[in-house]
Design a protein around this motif. Structure first.
Motif, mmCIF file in Angstrom:
data_model
loop_
_atom_site.group_PDB
_atom_site.id
_atom_site.type_symbol
_atom_site.label_atom_id
_atom_site.label_comp_id
_atom_site.label_asym_id
_atom_site.label_seq_id
_atom_site.Cartn_x
_atom_site.Cartn_y
_atom_site.Cartn_z
ATOM 1 N N ASN A 65 0.852 -1.194 0.000
ATOM 2 C CA ASN A 65 0.000 0.000 0.000
ATOM 3 C C ASN A 65 0.887 1.243 0.000
ATOM 4 O O ASN A 65 1.018 1.950 1.001
ATOM 5 C CB ASN A 65 -0.902 -0.020 1.245
ATOM 6 C CG ASN A 65 -2.007 1.005 1.157
ATOM 7 O OD1 ASN A 65 -2.135 1.716 0.174
ATOM 8 N ND2 ASN A 65 -2.807 1.083 2.210
ATOM 9 N N ASN A 66 1.520 1.517 -1.132
ATOM 10 C CA ASN A 66 2.474 2.627 -1.191
ATOM 11 C C ASN A 66 1.990 3.761 -2.088
ATOM 12 O O ASN A 66 2.787 4.529 -2.632
ATOM 13 C CB ASN A 66 3.836 2.124 -1.687
ATOM 14 C CG ASN A 66 3.770 1.615 -3.124
ATOM 15 O OD1 ASN A 66 2.685 1.432 -3.678
ATOM 16 N ND2 ASN A 66 4.932 1.388 -3.719
ATOM 17 N N VAL A 67 0.671 3.868 -2.236
ATOM 18 C CA VAL A 67 0.089 4.885 -3.115
ATOM 19 C C VAL A 67 -0.748 5.868 -2.284
ATOM 20 O O VAL A 67 -1.450 5.459 -1.349
ATOM 21 C CB VAL A 67 -0.806 4.241 -4.197
ATOM 22 C CG1 VAL A 67 -1.398 5.292 -5.114
ATOM 23 C CG2 VAL A 67 0.001 3.229 -4.997
ATOM 24 N N ILE A 68 -0.656 7.144 -2.613
ATOM 25 C CA ILE A 68 -1.495 8.168 -1.974
ATOM 26 C C ILE A 68 -2.498 8.689 -2.997
ATOM 27 O O ILE A 68 -2.254 8.636 -4.210
ATOM 28 C CB ILE A 68 -0.658 9.330 -1.407
ATOM 29 C CG1 ILE A 68 0.165 10.012 -2.513
ATOM 30 C CG2 ILE A 68 0.235 8.848 -0.275
ATOM 31 C CD1 ILE A 68 0.879 11.280 -2.051
ATOM 32 N N PHE A 69 -3.637 9.212 -2.489
ATOM 33 C CA PHE A 69 -4.718 9.615 -3.380
ATOM 34 C C PHE A 69 -5.175 11.046 -3.094
ATOM 35 O O PHE A 69 -5.191 11.488 -1.934
ATOM 36 C CB PHE A 69 -5.918 8.670 -3.228
ATOM 37 C CG PHE A 69 -5.604 7.240 -3.545
ATOM 38 C CD1 PHE A 69 -5.428 6.835 -4.866
ATOM 39 C CD2 PHE A 69 -5.450 6.315 -2.536
ATOM 40 C CE1 PHE A 69 -5.120 5.518 -5.168
ATOM 41 C CE2 PHE A 69 -5.146 4.994 -2.820
ATOM 42 C CZ PHE A 69 -4.979 4.591 -4.145
ATOM 43 N N GLN A 70 -5.561 11.727 -4.153
ATOM 44 C CA GLN A 70 -6.071 13.089 -4.032
ATOM 45 C C GLN A 70 -7.298 13.123 -3.117
ATOM 46 O O GLN A 70 -8.139 12.239 -3.135
ATOM 47 C CB GLN A 70 -6.464 13.636 -5.407
ATOM 48 C CG GLN A 70 -6.967 15.075 -5.356
ATOM 49 C CD GLN A 70 -7.426 15.571 -6.715
ATOM 50 O OE1 GLN A 70 -7.834 14.785 -7.549
ATOM 51 N NE2 GLN A 70 -7.355 16.864 -6.940
ATOM 52 N N GLY A 71 -7.370 14.190 -2.288
ATOM 53 C CA GLY A 71 -8.529 14.383 -1.425
ATOM 54 C C GLY A 71 -8.390 13.771 -0.054
ATOM 55 O O GLY A 71 -9.152 14.099 0.853
ATOM 56 N N THR A 72 -7.412 12.848 0.115
ATOM 57 C CA THR A 72 -7.178 12.263 1.437
ATOM 58 C C THR A 72 -6.297 13.209 2.243
ATOM 59 O O THR A 72 -5.683 14.128 1.691
ATOM 60 C CB THR A 72 -6.525 10.884 1.323
ATOM 61 O OG1 THR A 72 -5.269 11.023 0.627
ATOM 62 C CG2 THR A 72 -7.417 9.934 0.547
ATOM 63 N N THR A 73 -6.227 13.000 3.557
ATOM 64 C CA THR A 73 -5.452 13.903 4.409
ATOM 65 C C THR A 73 -4.433 13.116 5.226
ATOM 66 O O THR A 73 -4.670 11.968 5.611
ATOM 67 C CB THR A 73 -6.366 14.694 5.366
ATOM 68 O OG1 THR A 73 -7.241 13.790 6.037
ATOM 69 C CG2 THR A 73 -7.178 15.711 4.613
ATOM 70 N N VAL A 74 -3.289 13.757 5.488
ATOM 71 C CA VAL A 74 -2.201 13.115 6.222
ATOM 72 C C VAL A 74 -2.489 13.187 7.714
ATOM 73 O O VAL A 74 -2.627 14.276 8.274
ATOM 74 C CB VAL A 74 -0.847 13.787 5.906
ATOM 75 C CG1 VAL A 74 0.283 13.067 6.628
ATOM 76 C CG2 VAL A 74 -0.590 13.808 4.401
ATOM 77 N N SER A 75 -2.568 12.022 8.353
ATOM 78 C CA SER A 75 -2.850 11.970 9.790
ATOM 79 C C SER A 75 -1.588 12.148 10.617
ATOM 80 O O SER A 75 -1.635 12.742 11.699
ATOM 81 C CB SER A 75 -3.510 10.638 10.152
ATOM 82 O OG SER A 75 -4.732 10.479 9.461
ATOM 83 N N SER A 76 -0.452 11.621 10.120
ATOM 84 C CA SER A 76 0.797 11.758 10.868
ATOM 85 C C SER A 76 1.979 11.618 9.918
ATOM 86 O O SER A 76 1.864 11.070 8.823
ATOM 87 C CB SER A 76 0.884 10.691 11.965
ATOM 88 O OG SER A 76 0.979 9.402 11.398
ATOM 89 N N GLY A 77 3.114 12.152 10.379
ATOM 90 C CA GLY A 77 4.359 11.966 9.654
ATOM 91 C C GLY A 77 4.510 12.804 8.400
ATOM 92 O O GLY A 77 3.820 13.813 8.206
ATOM 93 N N LEU A 78 5.433 12.333 7.545
ATOM 94 C CA LEU A 78 5.777 13.049 6.315
ATOM 95 C C LEU A 78 6.108 12.029 5.231
ATOM 96 O O LEU A 78 6.614 10.942 5.517
ATOM 97 C CB LEU A 78 6.974 13.962 6.576
ATOM 98 C CG LEU A 78 7.573 14.714 5.390
ATOM 99 C CD1 LEU A 78 8.052 16.107 5.831
ATOM 100 C CD2 LEU A 78 8.725 13.954 4.753
ATOM 101 N N ALA A 79 5.820 12.411 3.976
ATOM 102 C CA ALA A 79 6.178 11.539 2.849
ATOM 103 C C ALA A 79 6.513 12.384 1.636
ATOM 104 O O ALA A 79 6.079 13.535 1.517
ATOM 105 C CB ALA A 79 5.043 10.576 2.530
ATOM 106 N N ILE A 80 7.320 11.795 0.754
ATOM 107 C CA ILE A 80 7.573 12.382 -0.559
ATOM 108 C C ILE A 80 7.063 11.365 -1.574
ATOM 109 O O ILE A 80 7.389 10.165 -1.490
ATOM 110 C CB ILE A 80 9.069 12.679 -0.779
ATOM 111 C CG1 ILE A 80 9.566 13.653 0.289
ATOM 112 C CG2 ILE A 80 9.298 13.266 -2.177
ATOM 113 C CD1 ILE A 80 11.071 13.889 0.260
#
Length: 853
Positions: free
Chosen positions: A188-203
């Motif tokens: 599960n290494n994909v991010i999607f538009q409209g979702t929000t980051v709950s914790s941490g940081l990613a590039i």
């Protein structure tokens, strides 16, 4: 922006180890300007576009269903059928004119709202040309390296190439409220538009934008969402519906009576339609939508972005404002000021430090995020860079992380390099003292230091270090055996203007409460410095949660500072104020502020430092993070509400004489029963529309507006006291017009002269009512000096057109007028003036009583 403070350069390998501590954005160069241009040309911009209904045709369709337009078209058709082509053409032309005015007003409203949409477009951080920059989400392209961090909204789909303790809330797509942990190496290494980051940081490397994202493909349903009408909007719509029903009933009654009196179908129908036209207050909903949209646009120009129209009407009622401390009352410019190591004295962080103190700062840095975005963590990284020791950050790898949590909160990071392990924690002093194994004497000494530092307004973090040999890490960070390393104290000075801002709130009758995650002593010290009323009345989040709902309702009124607050406690404060029938505003910027911002009547997010979650939950955004703008926003809210009331009171007042001047001569069988026809009514409607929605919308705020108590939200828009004022004003104008009617008949004037004098009286009364009702407290001599250039312009146009109708012969014949003598027009203007200016006596009595209090 440089993600690693203190670094000027350095190179590492191109393999992105998701636990490494590299330099310069993990050596990710991102796209070049040419690559960005090519990607945009190939894939387009990052915006959702769906087929929408043409706004012009939608406005035309809405117009076609307006009762006034329908009446005009029906009446015009009757005139054509009866052979009166001139009146038919005039009314048909008036439909075009009324439609043009309505479309213009609608266009103003839509343009204002469109500017708001553009202004609230989210921003994001990307790495381009080796540097991290901020852009609007629409500028994002496929192939960009997007930096997302806690509290931010993800603006496109992408694949993770680096992450630290990264979790995402995907409820918008899945409906599941819990957070999903993701990293580069997991499935599960994909991010999607409209979702929000709950914790941490990613590039993440962007793979899809706009309509090609997962949200974009299912987003057509979002287009069908309609906003619910606000309470004020419903009140206005209900009032207009009642007037429409009354108009329909009167229309039927007058039509039947006239028909059985004359047996002339078309004549009786025209008379009934004339009366129905005079009853319809179709200007009211137009005025409402214009005031709300333009009000939101004016607020935007002031640096206050309104996301929901209902906020505009609620602003003027705000009675309590709950403000956080850091960045709202203070500058949010954290600097490491003092440090303390057990066994020594409090030391100035800018001075010479011994080895123990340097080791404590080093440990505090390791307890911070590798890529810091919190002001205190940035300050710790900066302090570490100035210690003059070898920089270890490029070498160590993070092997485990415990995100911030607990009550009071703390966080722990684990790093390794060549067999060496660092386990560093930082957080609220109470949290570390509880789990560090100190004896009572040691705790008492540290607590004494904490009291000394917090009394001076410093914000304190405790630092701890642990040792753990294996890899079966405990489930919670509190299970480690920590050694208490010391305290770091930060100073965040109060904003220079905050004392004056608080005084403005107090003058406006608004209660201010401080709701903060910081400890009581630090908050009370800052509160005392800025002149905050009730700085000594404080309660903590834990204490608040132990109380019953009834006790909380009492406690929120008695307490002024709420310290060590967490999301559930903040939400409980908001709900308690609402239960006490207070209109509550709340400022916030963090992820944990989201629930309370959503629950508040007016949720206020900070535009610069606010997280996307806070901005999404809020109904209003302060673009410059300046609380003084909230004072301006409340003033604007009060001004909008007051001016809208003036406009609607004017509409009600002027409609009454129109209705009665049409109806009474007809009902009482006076000599000239049809003193007004549809052409006269439509002209009066064209005069009234611009007056109420252009003049009054542009009125400045009255000087006593911000020294009055907030308007209770329970007060309905159409309260009886104000309705009675409008009705009496309308009846007095009616007396004036009918008195002129009888005067003309008594002196033997024909129907044309009588109509001319009555019409002149009504127009004069309209002009003077516009001027008198600019304030229901200050005199005409005061309001005439208000800066509103539109008053003179609209009144001049009204007088000029009226003069043309009376003295340009073709127009006078068409309208059934006859050029009046100076005496006749003087009587009309004089009576029209007297029928309105009597209210100046009422205002004088009001001011007298107010002065005697």
């Amino acid at each position: 922006m440089v993600l690693w403070p203190g670094y000027a350069g350095g190179q590492i390998s191109n393999s992105y180890d998701n636990t490494a501590m590299p330099v310069n954005n993990f050596n990710i160069q991102g796209l070049s300007d040419d690559q960005v241009a090519r990607s945009r040309e190939q894939y387009g911009s990052n915006s959702l576009s769906y087929k929408k209904e043409n706004t012009f045709f939608k406005a035309i369709k809405t117009l076609a269903s307006e009762p006034m337009v329908i009446l005009l078209l029906v009446t015009s058709g009757i005139y054509f059928i009866s052979g009166n082509a001139a009146d038919g053409i005039f009314l048909a032309s008036s439909v075009v004119l009324v439609s043009a005015i309505s479309l213009f007003q609608d266009s103003r409203s839509r343009n204002a709202l469109e500017k708001l949409k553009n202004f609230t477009q989210p921003h994001c951080k990307v790495i381009r040309n080796g540097k991290t920059i901020e852009i609007t989400s629409e500028e994002l392209v496929v192939g960009d390296d997007l930096v997302v961090e806690e509290g931010k909204s993800i603006t496109a789909d992408g694949t993770i190439i680096h992450s630290n303790d990264f979790s995402v809330n995907e409820a918008i797509l899945t409906g599941e409220s819990f957070s999903v942990y993701k990293d580069r190496d997991s499935e599960n290494n994909v991010i999607f538009q409209g979702t929000t980051v709950s914790s941490g940081l990613a590039i993440a490397s962007i793979t899809a934008i706009g309509n090609e994202t997962r949200l974009g493909k299912i987003g057509k349903s979002l287009e069908a969402i309609n906003e619910e009408p606000t309470p004020l909007e419903m009140q206005i719509n209900n009032f207009v519906k009642k007037m429409v029903i009354a108009g329909a009933l009167v229309f039927v009654i007058v039509w039947v009576l006239n028909y059985f009196h004359s047996y002339n179908l078309t004549d009786s129908l025209i008379k009934a339609l004339t009366l129905a036209m005079s009853i319809l207050p179709e200007e009211i909903p137009v005025a409402f939508s214009t005031f709300m949209a333009l009000g939101a646009w004016r607020l935007m120009k002031m640096g206050v972005v309104v996301k929901q129209m209902k906020t505009v009407e609620t602003l003027g009622s705000a009675s309590v404002i709950c403000t956080d401390k850091t960045g709202t009352l203070t500058e949010n410019e954290m600097s490491l000021a003092k440090i303390f190591v057990p066994g020594s004295k409090i030391t100035d962080a800018a001075g010479a430090l011994n080895d123990n103190e340097k080791a404590m700062i080093r440990m505090a840095m390791w307890a911070s995020e590798p890529i810091p975005f919190d002001p205190m963590e940035i300050a710790l990284h900066r302090a570490y860079s100035k210690l003059g020791i070898a920089d270890e950050r490029p070498h160590y790898k993070m092997i485990h992380e415990y995100p911030i949590g607990g009550r009071p909160p703390m966080m722990t990071h684990l790093f390794e390099y060549k067999g060496k392990r660092i386990i560093a924690a930082k957080g609220a002093p109470e949290a570390l003292l509880k789990i560090s194994g100190l004896n009572d004497d040691e705790k008492n000494k540290i607590e004494s230091v904490i009291k000394t530092l917090t009394a001076d307004g410093y914000r304190i973090l405790a630092v701890g270090e642990a040792d753990f040999p294996g890899n079966a890490f405990p489930a919670t960070q509190q299970e480690f055996r920590f050694v208490f390393k010391g305290l770091v104290a930060f100073y965040d000075p109060p904003k220079k203007n905050i004392g004056a801002v608080l005084q403005d709130f107090y003058n406006a009758g608004i209660t201010v409460k401080i709701v903060t995650g910081d400890n009581a002593a630090t908050t009370m010290s800052i509160a005392k410095q800025i002149g905050f009323k009730g700085y000594e009345k404080c309660i903590t989040g834990e204490e608040l949660m132990k109380l019953s709902d009834r006790e909380v309702q009492r406690k929120v009124e008695d307490s002024d500072i709420f310290s060590r607050m967490f999301p559930e406690a903040k939400l409980r404060i908001i709900n308690a104020f609402k239960a006490n029938n207070k209109i509550v505003a709340m400022t916030g910027d963090g992820v944990n502020d989201g629930p309370a911002l959503k629950a508040a009547h007016i949720g206020i997010a900070m535009g610069k430092r606010g997280t996307e979650i806070a901005k999404e939950a809020a109904s209003l955004i302060l673009m410059e993070d300046d609380l003084s703008k909230m004072v301006d926003a409340i003033a604007m809210g009060r001004r909008i509400y007051t001016n809208l009331k003036k406009a609607i009171q004017y509409i009600i007042s002027i409609h009454i004489p129109i209705v009665l001047t049409v109806f009474l001569p007809l009902a009482l069988g006076w000599i000239y029963p049809n003193i007004f026809s549809p052409v006269h009514i439509i002209f009066l409607e064209l005069v009234m529309g611009p007056t109420c929605s252009i003049i009054y919308e542009n009125e400045p705020m009255e000087k006593n507006t911000m020294v009055q108590k907030p308007r209770p939200f329970s007060v309905t828009f159409f309260n009886w006291k104000e309705l009675t004022t409008s009705i009496i004003q309308g009846l007095m104008i009616t007396c004036g017009t009918l008195a002129v009617y009888q005067y003309a008949v008594y002196n033997g004037y024909n129907e044309q002269i009588t109509r001319t004098m009555v019409f002149t009286t009504l127009i004069a009364a309209n002009v003077f009512l516009t001027l008198v009702n600019r304030s229901f407290y200050y005199s005409l001599f005061t309001t005439i000096r208000y800066k509103n250039n539109l008053v003179l312009l609209i009144i001049s146009i009204t007088v000029a057109i009226t003069g043309a109708l009376l003295y340009v012969r073709p127009l006078a014949i068409f309208f059934g007028f006859k050029a009046p003598s100076v005496q006749q027009i003087g009587i009309g203007i004089g009576i029209g003036c007297l029928s309105v200016v009597w209210y100046e006596i009422v205002k004088f009595i009001k001011r007298r009583r107010q002065a005697e209090k």
